[in-house]
Design an enzyme around this catalytic site. Structure first.
Site, mmCIF file in Angstrom:
data_model
loop_
_atom_site.group_PDB
_atom_site.id
_atom_site.type_symbol
_atom_site.label_atom_id
_atom_site.label_comp_id
_atom_site.label_asym_id
_atom_site.label_seq_id
_atom_site.Cartn_x
_atom_site.Cartn_y
_atom_site.Cartn_z
ATOM 1 N N LEU A 1 0.818 -1.211 0.000
ATOM 2 C CA LEU A 1 0.000 0.000 0.000
ATOM 3 C C LEU A 1 0.852 1.262 0.000
ATOM 4 O O LEU A 1 0.626 2.192 -0.791
ATOM 5 C CB LEU A 1 -0.918 -0.012 1.232
ATOM 6 C CG LEU A 1 -1.784 1.226 1.451
ATOM 7 C CD1 LEU A 1 -2.829 1.354 0.355
ATOM 8 C CD2 LEU A 1 -2.448 1.187 2.824
ATOM 9 N N TYR B 1 -12.543 -10.855 18.844
ATOM 10 C CA TYR B 1 -11.265 -11.079 19.523
ATOM 11 C C TYR B 1 -11.474 -12.235 20.500
ATOM 12 O O TYR B 1 -12.300 -12.126 21.422
ATOM 13 C CB TYR B 1 -10.828 -9.816 20.261
ATOM 14 C CG TYR B 1 -10.641 -8.636 19.334
ATOM 15 C CD1 TYR B 1 -9.439 -8.442 18.659
ATOM 16 C CD2 TYR B 1 -11.672 -7.715 19.129
ATOM 17 C CE1 TYR B 1 -9.262 -7.364 17.804
ATOM 18 C CE2 TYR B 1 -11.506 -6.637 18.270
ATOM 19 C CZ TYR B 1 -10.303 -6.464 17.617
ATOM 20 O OH TYR B 1 -10.133 -5.407 16.769
ATOM 21 N N GLN C 1 -7.719 -3.971 1.329
ATOM 22 C CA GLN C 1 -6.445 -3.350 0.967
ATOM 23 C C GLN C 1 -5.903 -3.883 -0.351
ATOM 24 O O GLN C 1 -5.315 -3.126 -1.133
ATOM 25 C CB GLN C 1 -5.416 -3.585 2.076
ATOM 26 C CG GLN C 1 -4.075 -2.906 1.804
ATOM 27 C CD GLN C 1 -3.131 -2.976 2.979
ATOM 28 O OE1 GLN C 1 -3.567 -2.838 4.122
ATOM 29 N NE2 GLN C 1 -1.853 -3.183 2.728
ATOM 30 N N GLU D 1 9.339 -4.794 -6.558
ATOM 31 C CA GLU D 1 8.735 -5.616 -5.510
ATOM 32 C C GLU D 1 9.234 -7.056 -5.690
ATOM 33 O O GLU D 1 9.139 -7.616 -6.788
ATOM 34 C CB GLU D 1 7.210 -5.560 -5.601
ATOM 35 C CG GLU D 1 6.450 -6.635 -4.843
ATOM 36 C CD GLU D 1 6.791 -6.691 -3.365
ATOM 37 O OE1 GLU D 1 7.070 -7.802 -2.862
ATOM 38 O OE2 GLU D 1 6.785 -5.623 -2.714
ATOM 39 N N ASP E 1 5.754 0.686 7.010
ATOM 40 C CA ASP E 1 6.221 -0.232 8.052
ATOM 41 C C ASP E 1 7.738 -0.248 8.173
ATOM 42 O O ASP E 1 8.267 -0.620 9.227
ATOM 43 C CB ASP E 1 5.727 -1.653 7.762
ATOM 44 C CG ASP E 1 4.237 -1.820 8.026
ATOM 45 O OD1 ASP E 1 3.619 -0.880 8.565
ATOM 46 O OD2 ASP E 1 3.689 -2.887 7.690
#
Length: 497
Positions: free
Chosen positions: A13, A212, A114, A33, A298
């Protein structure tokens, strides 16, 4: 592969967003990539209003809206905590501020997977002239030369003025540069599966979009991919040194989370891969820049996935950096040599404090939703995504954004149906009050050097921007207020802008 001005490493992303923003500014950009295709995994299941504002600038918002999924909107999203999906549910407060955000942006949070957004970004980057190469790995970057290994193990060398590393939480680029990270560090590896399983018997008529769970172990979740309870993402904390579980073991894990023995089908995510592992932790790189190399996404900051802040912060990193690289490469306003380096240094100065703040918010939400411990104060999403202020460690409540230097310029509807947000992107914009003609002569030469355009606001819009009728506001290409003047004789500016 020919030489380029900017080489982007990483086709997720953040990297694809960076390629789009750079190409839109006219920068000769190439992206590599190492994987042979995009990851087929939804991960972040929505785009926040601020990301949509940035994609709107480059013509992507209509495509994203057209590809939105038939899923729960922010106001109907149901998250629960339970032992298993079939057990008793405790509904969680999601800190929902979807209606609140609508007053601050012309864009609304959009449910979309995404991987779908990444497809749209890849196509748009190519339309704008960026060169995208999958199956190509960066082996080294030194003295402006990038050593690339492509399909079939073929090695190539290309020159690039700058390199942008969007190569993930384990960023090989960051490691080669010896850049350390700050913060709590790594927590665990997340084992993730895409599954088809009819879990309606476990739901018992209840609506759940995110659960969760305590079983089969800590940090387990089931995330719905449709309204019918048949397609899900399963995740659980995993030992990174353990062997990859086989299909039978994966089915057992899912059944333990569901609390009932149902048939489970595992779906592929990358060609030939059904099980993926993601690093979960909280850390920020000690610097986002090393000479001609910049870290984004990230590679620069790792955040718990709760809240979807990591991807959104990465998109903002890319947007902040892209206009600065473009301005330096074009030599705007004499931005060469020391002046250009000073502008590029502001990328780290501005974005790293934002990453620390956002990481703490993601961590607080993770603690709350998994019930681990008492979390730090949780600030509403609109303020986290819109209220950061460059040059200050204290965010501004999204409702109080009124043109303060260093903040995102506020959204105000214009008479022609656009938003003031639509004025920004390609260059600097000088906003003046209705009686701000005096600024024309004062800023004529500066506006020309900055490739700035002027726009006169009506009285109410000027007030929303914190300027009197004779005042003015200078907004950067990324929509951040660089300077504010109450009159030609009084002004304020922001750090690094």
């Amino acid at each position: 592969m020919r030489d380029c001005e900017v080489l982007v490493v990483g086709g997720g992303l953040t990297g694809l967003s960076c390629a789009v923003f750079l190409a839109w500014h006219g920068v000769d950009c190439m992206l590599v990539e190492r994987h042979t295709d995009l990851l087929r995994h939804p991960r972040q299941r929505s785009q926040v209003p601020r990301s949509l504002e940035l994609f709107r600038q480059v013509g992507l918002e209509p495509r994203i809206q057209a590809a939105r999924i038939d899923f729960a909107g922010p106001t109907e999203y149901v998250a629960v905590r339970a032992e298993t999906l079939a057990a008793e549910h405790t509904r969680l407060d999601q800190q929902d501020d979807a209606r609140r955000s609508a007053a601050f942006s012309p864009c609304t949070g959009t449910p979309i997977d995404q991987d779908t957004v990444e497809e749209l970004l890849r196509d748009r980057a190519r339309e704008l002239g960026a060169r995208i190469h999958f199956g190509t790995e960066l082996r080294d970057f030194e003295d402006g030369w990038a050593h690339l290994r492509g399909p079939g193990g073929v090695d190539r060398h290309v020159r690039a003025r700058y390199l942008v590393a969007a190569d993930g939480a384990d960023s090989p680029t960051r490691r080669r540069l010896g850049i350390k990270t700050e913060g709590p560090g790594d927590f665990y590896d997340l084992l993730s599966l895409m599954i088809e399983a009819d879990l309606r018997p476990a739901l018992g008529g209840r609506t759940v979009h995110m659960a969760y769970l305590d079983r089969p172990g800590p940090r387990t979740f089931l995330m719905a991919l449709d309204r019918d309870g048949r397609r899900w993402v399963f995740g659980t904390a995993d030992d990174p040194d353990a062997p990859t579980p086989d299909e039978r073991r994966c089915v057992e894990l899912v059944q333990a989370a569901a609390g009932i023995p149902v048939p489970v089908r595992i779906r592929p995510q990358i060609p030939g891969t059904t099980v993926t592992r993601f690093r979960v932790g909280a850390s920020v790189a000690e610097t986002f820049r090393s000479g001609p190399v910049f870290l984004i996404g990230d590679a620069a900051h790792l955040m718990p996935p709760t809240g979807g802040f990591g991807g959104a912060t990465g998109v903002q990193d890319a947007h902040n950096l892209a206009w600065k690289l473009a301005a330096v490469l074009r030599g705007d306003a004499g931005l060469r040599g020391d002046a250009g380096e000073a502008l590029l240094d502001t990328y780290d100065e501005e974005r790293r404090p934002v990453a620390h703040f956002t990481m703490r918010q993601a961590l607080a939400r993770s603690k709350f939703r998994f019930g681990d411990e008492e979390p730090d104060e949780i600030i509403d999403r609109a303020t986290v995504m819109l209220g950061y202020r460059y040059g200050s460690s204290t965010p501004v409540d999204a409702a109080d954004l009124n043109g303060q230097p260093g903040t995102r310029a506020p959204h105000v509807p214009l008479p022609d149906g656009r938003s003031t947000i639509d004025l920004y992107g390609s260059g600097f914009v000088l906003l003046t009050g209705p009686d701000g003609e005096e600024w024309a002569g004062e800023w004529a030469k500066a506006a020309e050097a900055l490739s700035a355009t002027a726009f006169s606001l009506e009285p109410e819009a000027a007030k929303r921007h914190g300027i009197f009728p004779r005042g003015a506001l200078l907004v950067r290409p990324d929509g951040i207020v660089a300077w504010r003047g109450l009159s030609p004789a009084k002004s304020t500016r922001t750090h690094g802008c």
